[in-house]
Design an enzyme around this catalytic site. Structure first.
Site, PDB file in Angstrom:
ATOM      1  N   ASP A  69       0.843  -1.193   0.000  1.00  0.00           N
ATOM      2  CA  ASP A  69       0.000   0.000   0.000  1.00  0.00           C
ATOM      3  C   ASP A  69       0.878   1.242   0.000  1.00  0.00           C
ATOM      4  OD1 ASP A  69       0.815  -0.778   2.522  1.00  0.00           O
ATOM      5  OD2 ASP A  69      -1.180  -0.795   3.389  1.00  0.00           O
ATOM      6  N   GLU A 128      -5.703   3.565   3.659  1.00  0.00           N
ATOM      7  CA  GLU A 128      -6.198   4.242   4.861  1.00  0.00           C
ATOM      8  C   GLU A 128      -7.579   4.842   4.648  1.00  0.00           C
ATOM      9  OE1 GLU A 128      -4.810   3.986   7.633  1.00  0.00           O
ATOM     10  OE2 GLU A 128      -2.751   3.389   7.183  1.00  0.00           O
TER      11      GLU A 128
END
Length: 375
Positions: A69, A128
């Site tokens: 990520d 997130e």
């Protein structure tokens, strides 16, 4: 430690954290690096601010996926780094700079060496929020290059450098954001009988939300409702017309998540009637549980235990949320914790993971992919 190439990369990425689906500089940095690798067996495609890199195997029978990520967090950095964030109010406070550096390290190794099976490296935006894994999974590129197995890691400040931690089955919880807006009738503090006070309504609602886990969730299951923020009112002598509650829900089972949300909606409806106000619920980002597939996890753990530079810890499940769970829902694979030994935890403004973990992770993953990709 002496700076190696991927520690330097981590530090450069640490300077440019960006929020989900806004990772323009990050994507450019990654693409520029990948462009300088040997290109004979690489195929690169972009998706929004994310990147897919396929390494073509010499005689493929399967595709092995690896996800890193790439987004940061809206946190003002408080480390003493010489390479602090250059983006005001943003920080790589969840270790995604480490994740990217490790992913590039593994990719570099296989760009320079042949492997029988295909490899797919996924640099995923918006972990997130608002959530990049699920839409990336549904993209045409992913459907075309869908891996047979998929792997990922997450830095863990609570574990020592040189260790990894994982378990078969449930590793991370089902999670959901929670936003509740209340609108009543404001007015002067001297005339409360002419108003509907949303500060009072919000306080009552918070208290009632805490009864859900105690009285509506199986005691042998687990759930957490956290209210982290309340906003309401304007000044001290005006009764608040509006209030907003912000929090999260975490459960160990999808069934409990459904039940908790049903109870939240019922309680909010009761507050609406009782306080003669309007309400609205928004669940924001919702992440599926991270569930490590048994056979794949057992094989990986046995392999890792044979490595001399890695200590394998069998851990318990955590209430942490991770959108990699959506990928594991559809593709066999696993996620593991990578020990980075920091005094401060994830999402803390002073998080300082030990960079020695970068080389340890690159070594472990490349060796495992060579083992699994040449079977």
């Amino acid at each position: 430690m002496a700076e190696n190439e991927f520690v330097k990369i981590r530090r450069e990425l640490h300077k440019i954290p960006e929020l989900g689906f806004k990772e323009v500089k990050t994507q450019r940095f990654l693409l520029d690096y990948i462009k300088n690798l040997p290109q004979e067996r690489l195929e690169v495609k972009t998706w929004k601010t994310g990147i897919f890199v396929k390494v073509h195997g010499t005689n493929p029978t399967k595709t092995i996926g690896y996800r890193a990520d790439i987004d940061g967090l809206p946190i003002t950095e408080e480390t003493n780094y010489s390479f602090q964030s250059q983006h005001e109010g943003l920080m790589h406070a969840c270790g995604h700079d480490m994740h990217m550096a490790i992913g590039l390290g593994v990719l570099t190794y296989f760009a320079q060496r042949e492997i029988k099976d295909n490899l797919l490296f996924i640099f995923q935006p918006a972990e997130e929020g608002p959530g990049g894994a699920q839409p990336m999974l549904q993209s045409d590129i992913m459907k075309e290059w869908l891996p047979d197995f998929i792997f990922a890691l997450h830095v863990a400040p609570e574990y020592p450098v040189g260790s990894i931690a994982l378990k078969e089955g449930l590793l991370f919880a089902n999670t959901s954001e929670l936003f509740i807006d209340l609108k009543g009738k404001g007015g002067h503090a001297a005339y409360p009988h002419t108003t509907n006070d949303m500060v009072v309504a919000a306080c009552q609602l918070v208290s009632q939300l805490q009864t859900i886990v105690a009285r509506n969730v199986d005691p042998l299951d687990s759930a957490v409702i956290t209210v982290g923020k309340i906003q309401g009112g304007t000044v001290q002598n005006i009764i608040a017309e509006r209030a907003r509650i912000e929090g999260t829900i975490r459960t160990l089972s999808p069934e409990s998540m459904k039940r908790v949300k049903e109870r939240i909606e019922a309680i909010v409806k009761g507050v609406e009637v009782g306080y003669q106000c309007e309400t609205a619920i928004d669940y924001g980002c919702m992440y599926h549980q991270v569930y490590n597939h048994h056979e794949v996890t057992e094989e990986f753990m046995e392999f890792a235990k044979m490595q001399t530079n890695v200590d394998v810890i069998e851990c318990k499940e955590a209430m942490t949320g991770e959108d990699f769970g959506y990928m594991l829902k559809d593709i066999p694979g696993l996620m593991f914790w990578l020990g980075v030994q920091s005094e401060y935890g994830l999402h803390h403004a002073k998080l300082q993971p030990h960079e020695e973990a970068i080389d340890i992770a690159i070594s472990l993953i490349t060796q495992y992919f060579e083992h699994k990709g040449n079977q």
